[in-house]
Design an enzyme around this catalytic site. Structure first.
Site, PDB file in Angstrom:
ATOM      1  N   HIS A  56     100.943   0.335  47.827  1.00  0.00           N
ATOM      2  CA  HIS A  56     101.010   0.209  46.368  1.00  0.00           C
ATOM      3  C   HIS A  56     102.392   0.560  45.828  1.00  0.00           C
ATOM      4  CE1 HIS A  56      96.619  -0.368  45.991  1.00  0.00           C
ATOM      5  NE2 HIS A  56      96.546   0.526  46.953  1.00  0.00           N
ATOM      6  N   ASN A 129      90.768  -1.172  43.117  1.00  0.00           N
ATOM      7  CA  ASN A 129      91.481  -2.428  43.337  1.00  0.00           C
ATOM      8  C   ASN A 129      90.921  -3.502  42.417  1.00  0.00           C
ATOM      9  OD1 ASN A 129      93.292  -1.590  45.378  1.00  0.00           O
ATOM     10  ND2 ASN A 129      91.748  -1.883  46.959  1.00  0.00           N
ATOM     11  N   TYR A 339      95.075  11.075  49.312  1.00  0.00           N
ATOM     12  CA  TYR A 339      95.861  10.763  48.124  1.00  0.00           C
ATOM     13  C   TYR A 339      96.639  11.966  47.593  1.00  0.00           C
ATOM     14  CZ  TYR A 339      94.743   5.867  47.415  1.00  0.00           C
ATOM     15  OH  TYR A 339      94.694   4.515  47.544  1.00  0.00           O
TER      16      TYR A 339
END
Length: 495
Positions: A56, A129, A339
């Protein structure tokens, strides 16, 4: 009265004059070491680039609002949803997945759809997404998968061989491949695509009843895609097309909007539903769990500085608020760890203090020190708990009820074991739902991509992947085989 001019200063606030000329020994002599301004400018310039996101990396962002339009308090006690008409400030970031920061916006790739809601009970991040499913169902496979989407370690080029080799060996990827190889794999812009939380999350209501939930953000602008040829043309014409489109739309006050809808599954039904409701490669058919209206997201403000508010934005699915929780979705469970860990590597341990990531209401804890601590570091308050001096309390009202686990015996279970190995029904259904034009474009895109497979394993990879297409839909498989020049005898029952 004329506005007072601002003095040019160093980073330490010291005014100076010589911003363009270095100090030298004579007009043509060497530069002197004592020119600190030169050192400061060059040293800062050398460090302007922080590590780009591993995935990303190329993204666009905007601020906006989320407004509640329907009552869902029967399912969740989250305060963001507690009143019709309530507005919450939020940030959205859209991105491609596999390319580097300088790659083109129109690449065939899933698109990230990451949202940060600044609620009064903390920041809620929904990190998904533009597709409701993904290529894999176990996080242990993630790094291997992403490596196939990046660059070949020898040629340093993208490789169709790596990509299709992995997919052909992982039939669980077929559902996402069906979407990626359709025209939805090349959205016209960020404004013209849906967004999904993708994972299964949970809701808790005021009675502490648990429901499982999926989030759908449906674009009010309508779905609009490039064909493969149009996407290729745009890559050369304007690689920043989606970024430019978002900025220009908001600047002309054509604010993009999405309708938030949810699917809700009572906790007890998760045990008996025909699909594993926590499998990221599967959807919940709308016939079983219809979409429920919730509210509207509107983007209406481009950040004044891209780096500050988009490049430094950090989203994590671990960030949920009271009334919203996790599920046994294995991919979600892996992302809860990975993350925040990625953000600590890229932005530093105190990344939550960066203004775009900071909760605007209250942060009270005992975390201290670390690089770039800029919030006073708790000043002279205690850095331990419990203590006799401050008034921070752990409020029992926020305790979640316990949750049943699947079993008491831990082992390494086959992710595609009994009852978990149907990788073909849903991709086949998706293909059969397409219009004739959509089917033709999807077939063309698959054939074009698979023609890039080369090397000594070419035929093996192609034949293995063709078997997956045939098992999903005979007509789909036959069309791809024909496009690749592979002779296949159609089964008698399919003629």
């Amino acid at each position: 009265m004329a506005e007072e001019k601002k003095k040019l200063t160093t980073a330490a606030g010291i005014p100076y004059f010589e911003h363009e000329n270095s100090m030298t020994a004579g007009p043509r002599g060497p530069i002197l070491l004592q020119d600190f301004i030169l050192h400061e400018k060059m040293a800062h310039f050398n460090r302007e680039r922080i590590p780009e996101r591993v995935v990303h990396a190329k993204g666009s962002g905007a601020y906006g609002t989320f407004t509640v339009t329907h009552d869902i308090t029967a399912y969740t006690k989250a305060k963001i949803f507690n009143k019709i008409g309530k507005q919450t400030r939020m940030l959205a970031r859209f991105s491609t997945v596999g390319g580097e920061k300088g790659s083109a916006d129109s690449e065939r790739d899933p698109r990230g759809f990451a949202l940060k809601f600044y609620t009064e009970e903390g920041n809620w991040d929904l990190v998904g997404n533009n597709t409701p499913v993904f290529f894999i169902k176990d996080p242990k496979k993630f790094s291997d998968f992403i490596h196939t989407q990046k660059r070949d370690p020898r040629t340093n080029c993208k490789s169709a061989t790596m990509m299709w080799d992995f997919w052909s060996l992982n039939p669980e990827s077929l559902h996402q491949i069906a979407t990626l190889m359709s025209d939805r794999g090349t959205p016209f812009s960020h404004r013209h695509m849906h967004g999904f939380g993708s994972h299964t999350f949970s809701f808790l209501n005021a009675k502490n009843e648990r429901f499982y939930v999926k989030f759908h953000f449906l674009t009010q602008q309508g779905i609009k895609n490039f064909t493969d040829a149009e996407a290729g043309e745009m890559r050369g014409k304007d690689p920043d097309h989606a970024q430019r489109d978002l900025v220009e739309a908001i600047d002309r006050k054509d604010f993009p909007r999405w309708d938030l809808k949810i699917q809700v599954m009572p906790e007890a039904e998760a045990k008996t539903y025909r699909w594993n409701p926590f499998d990221l490669t599967k959807v919940w058919p709308h016939a079983d769990y219809p979409l429920i209206d919730v509210g509207v997201m509107e983007l209406n403000e481009i950040p004044r500085n891209y780096f500050a508010d988009v490049e430094q934005a950090a989203f994590a699915p671990a960030h949920v608020v009271d009334g919203i929780g996790y599920s046994p979705d294995k991919m979600l469970q892996g992302r809860l760890l990975s993350y925040p860990d990625a953000h600590r590597y890229r932005l530093g341990v105190n990344y939550e203090q960066i203004p775009v990531n900071r909760c605007p209401y209250a942060v009270n804890n005992y975390e201290r020190d670390g690089a770039m601590r800029v919030d006073g570091n708790g000043e002279s308050n205690p850095n331990y708990f419990p203590n006799s001096f401050d008034n921070i309390v752990a409020d029992p009202a926020y305790k979640e009820p316990g949750q049943d686990v699947d079993a008491l015996f831990a082992d390494w279970y086959d992710r595609n074991g009994p009852g978990e190995d149907d990788h073909y029904t849903q991709p086949g259904n998706l293909f059969r739902l397409m219009t004739a034009e959509e089917k033709q474009n999807t077939i063309h895109n698959v054939v074009t991509s698979m023609k890039g497979i080369d090397g000594p394993k070419k035929d093996e990879i192609i034949n293995r992947q063709l078997c997956h297409f045939f098992r999903a839909d005979i007509q789909w498989g036959m069309a791809i085989a024909q496009g690749l020049g592979v002779t296949v005898e159609m089964p008698a029952h399919a003629k």
